[in-house]
Design a protein around this motif. Structure first.
Motif, PDB file in Angstrom:
ATOM      1  N   ASN A  87       0.846  -1.194   0.000  1.00 13.28           N
ATOM      2  CA  ASN A  87       0.000   0.000   0.000  1.00 13.28           C
ATOM      3  C   ASN A  87       0.882   1.245   0.000  1.00 13.28           C
ATOM      4  O   ASN A  87       1.182   1.798   1.052  1.00 13.28           O
ATOM      5  CB  ASN A  87      -0.915   0.012   1.232  1.00 13.28           C
ATOM      6  N   PRO A  88       1.326   1.714  -1.170  1.00 16.06           N
ATOM      7  CA  PRO A  88       2.211   2.885  -1.187  1.00 16.06           C
ATOM      8  C   PRO A  88       1.521   4.143  -0.664  1.00 16.06           C
ATOM      9  O   PRO A  88       2.182   5.024  -0.125  1.00 16.06           O
ATOM     10  CB  PRO A  88       2.610   3.025  -2.650  1.00 16.06           C
ATOM     11  N   TRP A  89       0.201   4.216  -0.788  1.00 10.34           N
ATOM     12  CA  TRP A  89      -0.499   5.398  -0.287  1.00 10.34           C
ATOM     13  C   TRP A  89      -0.368   5.484   1.233  1.00 10.34           C
ATOM     14  O   TRP A  89      -0.309   6.574   1.785  1.00 10.34           O
ATOM     15  CB  TRP A  89      -1.974   5.380  -0.707  1.00 10.34           C
ATOM     16  N   LEU A  90      -0.310   4.359   1.917  1.00  7.91           N
ATOM     17  CA  LEU A  90      -0.148   4.373   3.367  1.00  7.91           C
ATOM     18  C   LEU A  90       1.217   4.931   3.749  1.00  7.91           C
ATOM     19  O   LEU A  90       1.335   5.733   4.686  1.00  7.91           O
ATOM     20  CB  LEU A  90      -0.333   2.958   3.915  1.00  7.91           C
ATOM     21  N   LEU A  91       2.254   4.541   2.998  1.00  2.21           N
ATOM     22  CA  LEU A  91       3.591   5.069   3.235  1.00  2.21           C
ATOM     23  C   LEU A  91       3.620   6.574   3.032  1.00  2.21           C
ATOM     24  O   LEU A  91       4.167   7.318   3.861  1.00  2.21           O
ATOM     25  CB  LEU A  91       4.590   4.384   2.295  1.00  2.21           C
ATOM     26  N   TRP A  92       3.009   7.059   1.936  1.00  2.00           N
ATOM     27  CA  TRP A  92       2.989   8.502   1.672  1.00  2.00           C
ATOM     28  C   TRP A  92       2.176   9.245   2.728  1.00  2.00           C
ATOM     29  O   TRP A  92       2.538  10.345   3.145  1.00  2.00           O
ATOM     30  CB  TRP A  92       2.438   8.785   0.276  1.00  2.00           C
ATOM     31  N   THR A  93       1.065   8.681   3.184  1.00  6.73           N
ATOM     32  CA  THR A  93       0.246   9.316   4.221  1.00  6.73           C
ATOM     33  C   THR A  93       1.049   9.465   5.510  1.00  6.73           C
ATOM     34  O   THR A  93       1.021  10.525   6.146  1.00  6.73           O
ATOM     35  CB  THR A  93      -1.031   8.484   4.475  1.00  6.73           C
TER      36      THR A  93
END
Length: 108
Positions: free
Chosen positions: A85-91
C-alpha cells in the motif's frame, strides 16, 4: 555482462560446479550424478530450506536453469520489498512532516 566464473571440482571429469552470485549470497550448485535414481545434472539454487532444485540432462541446461532461477528469485525478493500500500507510506510521511511543522511553529 561479466563472465561467470564457475568453481569446479578438481576431479577428472569434474563432479560438481558452483557459482557464487552477490558475493556469495546466492549459490548455484550443480552435481553430476550419473548413477542416481534420476541420472543427470542436479542443479540447485540457494541454501537450506529456501532451495530450488531441478535435474537436467546436460551441463549447459543446468547452468542456464540455475542462472534463470537466480534471476527469478531476485525478482521475487525485489517484489517483497515493494510496499503493498504505497499510499499508506505517503500518508505516514506527509503526516510526519506536518507534525514536525506544527511542532516547530508552536514550540519555537
Amino acid at each position: 555482462m561479466n563472465k561467470l566464473n564457475w568453481e569446479i571440482s578438481k576431479l577428472n571429469p569434474p563432479l560438481w560446479w558452483q557459482l557464487h552470485l552477490g558475493e556469495g549470497l546466492i549459490v548455484i550448485t550443480i552435481v553430476h550424478r550419473p548413477n542416481a535414481q534420476e541420472p543427470g545434472y542436479h542443479a540447485s539454487v540457494g541454501n537450506g530450506l529456501a532451495t530450488r532444485g531441478n535435474v537436467l540432462s546436460t551441463l549447459g541446461q543446468a547452468k542456464s536453469w540455475g542462472i534463470e532461477s537466480a534471476g527469478v528469485a531476485l525478482k521475487e525478493m525485489s517484489n517483497e520489498l515493494q510496499p503493498e500500500n504505497p499510499w499508506l507510506l505517503w500518508t505516514c510521511l506527509v503526516g510526519a512532516i506536518a507534525l514536525q511543522a506544527i511542532w516547530l511553529l508552536l514550540f519555537n
